[in-house]
Motif scaffolding. Structure first.
Motif, PDB file in Angstrom:
ATOM      1  N   GLY A 184     -68.165 -60.531  11.779  1.00 44.02           N
ATOM      2  CA  GLY A 184     -69.246 -61.094  12.581  1.00 44.02           C
ATOM      3  C   GLY A 184     -68.737 -61.663  13.893  1.00 44.02           C
ATOM      4  N   THR A 185     -67.575 -62.328  13.871  1.00 44.74           N
ATOM      5  CA  THR A 185     -66.999 -62.878  15.104  1.00 44.74           C
ATOM      6  C   THR A 185     -66.599 -61.767  16.063  1.00 44.74           C
ATOM      7  OG1 THR A 185     -66.175 -64.806  13.901  1.00 44.74           O
ATOM      8  CG2 THR A 185     -65.154 -64.320  16.037  1.00 44.74           C
ATOM      9  N   LEU A 189     -68.012 -60.846  19.991  1.00 40.67           N
ATOM     10  CA  LEU A 189     -67.143 -60.625  21.152  1.00 40.67           C
ATOM     11  C   LEU A 189     -67.359 -59.238  21.756  1.00 40.67           C
ATOM     12  CD1 LEU A 189     -63.851 -62.274  19.807  1.00 40.67           C
ATOM     13  CD2 LEU A 189     -65.508 -63.232  21.416  1.00 40.67           C
ATOM     14  N   LEU A 190     -67.558 -58.228  20.894  1.00 37.53           N
ATOM     15  CA  LEU A 190     -67.802 -56.874  21.400  1.00 37.53           C
ATOM     16  C   LEU A 190     -69.141 -56.772  22.122  1.00 37.53           C
ATOM     17  CD1 LEU A 190     -66.538 -54.676  18.421  1.00 37.53           C
ATOM     18  CD2 LEU A 190     -65.403 -55.075  20.614  1.00 37.53           C
ATOM     19  N   GLU A 191     -70.072 -57.608  21.751  1.00 36.52           N
ATOM     20  CA  GLU A 191     -71.373 -57.615  22.426  1.00 36.52           C
ATOM     21  C   GLU A 191     -71.225 -57.940  23.912  1.00 36.52           C
ATOM     22  OE1 GLU A 191     -75.393 -60.393  22.356  1.00 36.52           O
ATOM     23  OE2 GLU A 191     -74.089 -60.324  20.585  1.00 36.52           O
ATOM     24  N   GLN A 192     -70.188 -58.696  24.268  1.00 39.48           N
ATOM     25  CA  GLN A 192     -69.964 -59.073  25.657  1.00 39.48           C
ATOM     26  C   GLN A 192     -69.343 -57.935  26.480  1.00 39.48           C
ATOM     27  OE1 GLN A 192     -67.622 -62.686  25.578  1.00 39.48           O
ATOM     28  NE2 GLN A 192     -68.857 -63.542  23.908  1.00 39.48           N
ATOM     29  N   ASN A 235     -75.135 -57.033  13.833  1.00 42.38           N
ATOM     30  CA  ASN A 235     -75.531 -57.645  15.101  1.00 42.38           C
ATOM     31  C   ASN A 235     -76.372 -56.616  15.870  1.00 42.38           C
ATOM     32  OD1 ASN A 235     -75.809 -58.810  17.609  1.00 42.38           O
ATOM     33  ND2 ASN A 235     -73.612 -59.076  17.967  1.00 42.38           N
ATOM     34  N   PRO A 236     -77.658 -56.841  16.072  1.00 42.89           N
ATOM     35  CA  PRO A 236     -78.506 -55.814  16.700  1.00 42.89           C
ATOM     36  C   PRO A 236     -78.192 -55.589  18.172  1.00 42.89           C
ATOM     37  CG  PRO A 236     -79.730 -57.868  16.420  1.00 42.89           C
ATOM     38  CD  PRO A 236     -78.420 -58.055  15.711  1.00 42.89           C
ATOM     39  N   ASP A 237     -77.455 -56.498  18.790  1.00 41.32           N
ATOM     40  CA  ASP A 237     -77.174 -56.388  20.227  1.00 41.32           C
ATOM     41  C   ASP A 237     -75.809 -55.772  20.532  1.00 41.32           C
ATOM     42  OD1 ASP A 237     -79.621 -57.658  20.864  1.00 41.32           O
ATOM     43  OD2 ASP A 237     -78.703 -59.634  20.525  1.00 41.32           O
ATOM     44  N   VAL A 238     -75.099 -55.331  19.499  1.00 42.73           N
ATOM     45  CA  VAL A 238     -73.743 -54.834  19.735  1.00 42.73           C
ATOM     46  C   VAL A 238     -73.736 -53.401  20.254  1.00 42.73           C
ATOM     47  CG1 VAL A 238     -73.305 -53.874  17.434  1.00 42.73           C
ATOM     48  CG2 VAL A 238     -71.408 -54.875  18.735  1.00 42.73           C
TER      49      VAL A 238
END
Length: 278
Positions: A184-185, A189-192, A235-238
């Motif tokens: 999850g962490t 970070l990958l979402e950024q 994470n739906p935003d990844v």
């Protein structure tokens, strides 16, 4: 008795012939000699040669401004041959195609500009991936995982290597609670950094496995990679379209399989963030 005196008196530019007789003088004019009618023009020959050499020199200077060192040496030899009476370089010289060097220079400038742009993008990626690596390393250190997780940045990717005993029980592809928190962490970070492809790869040692759930090490490594990626995608935003998995089985070891320590290193999951410019 008749007395006759014949003589000649030369006056420039006409020659006179005088004939004396007893009863008077008769003068007869002769024509000028041909060689006295014209000026001496022999100086025109070296003058014409000088003009020819000057013209040749200016042609060579113009041509040499667009030729390489090899042709310049040929021209120098041609001059030496011409002065010594040998064959001239210009007898076999073909004209240089127009704008040839201009086109080469433009192509070189375009390639240099493209390389410069790639280098700028590569440096930008390095800054972004170094920051991502720093954040992951900080999480690893804060949670006491420095012996089980490591990160490595090279010219192709940022790779996160996680030992299998951190994620799974022996012979299982089900993530334990601690590993879910780690996934999850990493997902946050990958979402950024949405512009990078992410590959999740599973690896095993060379000890054969054959169970109802995993007929081979390929199945086990693939299912473990899929299990970890599934948590990342919670994470739906990844951005799930940039993720993929690979199961290598025992075929890409990083250590020897002859010792328990080596086999433990080979059992792992790798999350690779791939550079766009390599």
């Amino acid at each position: 008795m008749e007395l006759r005196l014949v003589g000649s008196v030369r006056r420039a530019p006409t020659e006179w012939a005088v004939e004396l007789k007893g009863d008077g003088v008769v003068r007869k004019e002769r024509h000028k000699h041909d060689h006295e009618e014209h000026m001496d023009e022999s100086w025109l020959i070296p003058y014409a040669d000088l003009l020819t050499l000057l013209l040749a020199m200016f042609i060579v200077l113009f041509a040499s401004s667009q030729i390489d060192q090899k042709k310049f040496d040929e021209i120098r030899k041609s001059f030496q041959a011409a002065l010594s009476g040998g064959p001239s370089f210009f007898q076999n010289m073909s004209p240089v195609p127009p704008n040839t060097e201009v086109g080469v220079e433009r192509e070189g400038a375009a390639e240099e500009k493209e390389q410069s742009t790639d280098e700028q993008m590569r440096q930008k990626e390095s800054v972004q991936l170094l920051e991502l690596k720093r954040q992951i390393d900080q999480y690893i250190e804060e949670n006491g995982m420095t012996t089980r997780i490591e990160t490595q940045l090279d010219q192709y990717q940022l790779r996160i290597t996680i030992s299998d005993n951190t994620l799974f029980a022996s012979g299982s592809a089900q993530l334990n609670p601690e590993s879910r928190q780690l996934a999850g962490t990493i997902s946050i970070l990958l979402e950024q950094h949405p512009d990078y492809e992410v590959i999740v790869a599973g690896h095993t040692d060379n000890v054969p496995i054959k169970t109802s759930n995993f007929p081979s090490n390929f199945h086990l490594s693939s299912d473990r990679a899929l299990a970890f990626m599934s948590v990342l995608l919670e994470n739906p935003d990844v951005g799930k379209e940039r993720f993929s998995i690979i199961g290598y089985g025992e075929n890409k070891p990083v250590a020897t399989n002859d010792t328990p320590e080596g086999r433990a290193q080979n059992r792992r999951v790798e999350v690779s963030i791939i550079r766009n410019v390599q």
